[in-house]
Design an enzyme around this catalytic site. Structure first.
Site, PDB file in Angstrom:
ATOM      1  CB  CYS A 191      -0.984  -0.059   1.178  1.00 22.25           C
ATOM      2  SG  CYS A 191      -2.436   0.987   0.933  1.00 22.25           S
ATOM      3  CG  HIS A 223      -3.353  -3.847   3.264  1.00 22.82           C
ATOM      4  ND1 HIS A 223      -2.367  -3.171   3.953  1.00 22.82           N
ATOM      5  CD2 HIS A 223      -4.051  -2.904   2.599  1.00 22.82           C
ATOM      6  CE1 HIS A 223      -2.473  -1.870   3.717  1.00 22.82           C
ATOM      7  NE2 HIS A 223      -3.486  -1.678   2.900  1.00 22.82           N
ATOM      8  CD  GLU A 225      -0.466  -5.721   5.678  1.00 20.99           C
ATOM      9  OE1 GLU A 225      -0.282  -6.309   4.593  1.00 20.99           O
ATOM     10  OE2 GLU A 225      -0.762  -4.504   5.748  1.00 20.99           O
TER      11      GLU A 225
END
Lengths: 229, 79
Positions: A86, A203, A205
């Site tokens: 990002c 994302h 994560e």
């Protein structure tokens, strides 16, 4: 795997990245502040999501000129792995470690949802735990994820297999409807030519354990671990 | 000495904000606006007194930080 997470003022996904790396690698990442000039010798440096320096001027522009970034560039130069998610992707393009630029979403809207990504090249440091053409679910949350590069650069990315992930629909087709931000060629993530630097808007994560609603992001980190063995 | 920097998107780069402005002008009844491109204006107060040196310095600033040369052009006025 030894890793480091670089935090800038207004980074807001640094903790998520930190936790994901700690849970998956079993080792606590080093916490690096943007003013630090040295980063310990690690296998991976991660630039997390957020709105570094408030995204004033341009997304990632000021972060890309901060002291810690010199150490990130030196690590990449030595062949060390670097990921930017990002805002981290925006920083990598602003640094010039990755080609192109990230612009305001075509819709002008902040997009926050889970999208489908196709793994375009599973033969890389960052994707080997997936299979070629596999469609995975990963969340996006950004206002400026519209990937732009000139035609020559896009052709080079395509020809060299540097496109890691593309936005697709559930059937795996890269349609305009499946593209959340207007990115050229539905690009969600790219690598440098050498294959040790990756930037992506979604994302991974945020999707590493069932409590988060799925584990599709886990393969991304496991790929990096695999590539070290 | 004052430097005025205008930063605009290069031709061919989609400008969604410009498009939104055009749409808003259209809905206000302003006909005949064929295209809108929006950009940034940055004003710098410089201690430098030599115009040529100031211009060279601001040019460096544009290339290193103020403009993203992948998608943007810049122009500099010094006075």
């Amino acid at each position: 795997m030894k890793s480091a997470v670089v935090t800038f003022p207004a980074s807001n996904c640094n903790r998520d990245m930190f936790d994901a790396l700690e849970k998956i690698t079993g080792e606590r990442p080093h916490e690096i502040w943007h003013q630090d000039t040295e980063i310990p010798n690690v296998d991976l440096i991660a630039l997390p999501g957020g709105f570094s320096f408030g995204d004033y001027l341009r997304c990632g522009a000021m972060a890309a000129r901060s002291p810690a970034i010199k150490a990130v560039a030196a690590h990449a130069e030595r062949g060390g792995n670097v990921i930017g998610v990002c805002n981290g992707f925006q920083v990598l393009t602003e640094m010039g470690l990755l080609p192109g630029a990230l612009m305001r979403n075509r819709s002008l809207k902040f997009v926050c949802k889970t999208v489908q990504l196709k793994v375009e090249n599973a033969d890389t440091t960052f994707t080997n735990a997936y299979s070629n053409g596999q469609v995975i679910n990963i969340p996006v949350a950004h206002h400026d994820g519209n990937y732009f590069a000139d035609d020559e650069t896009l052709a080079r990315l395509e020809d060299n297999g540097q496109i890691a992930f593309r936005y697709v629909n559930k059937a795996g087709e890269a349609t305009a409807d499946a593209n959340p931000n207007g990115s050229q060629h539905n690009i969600a993530g790219i690598m440098n030519e050498r294959g040790n630097v990756l930037g992506m808007m979604p994302h991974p994560e945020r999707l590493i354990e069932d409590e988060q609603g799925g584990r599709d992001g886990r393969g991304f980190f496991e790929s990096i671990i695999n590539s070290l063995n | 000495m004052k430097a005025r920097v205008h930063i605009t998107l290069k031709n061919g780069v989609l400008d969604p904000q410009g498009k939104a402005i055009q749409h808003a002008l259209d809905s206000l009844g302003f006909d005949g606006v064929d295209d809108v491109r929006q950009g940034k204006y940055i004003e710098l107060d410089l201690a430098e007194t030599d115009k040529a040196t100031a211009e060279a310095n601001v040019e460096e600033m544009c290339k290193k930080l103020l403009a993203n040369m992948v998608i943007e052009n810049y122009s500099i006025d010094i006075e």
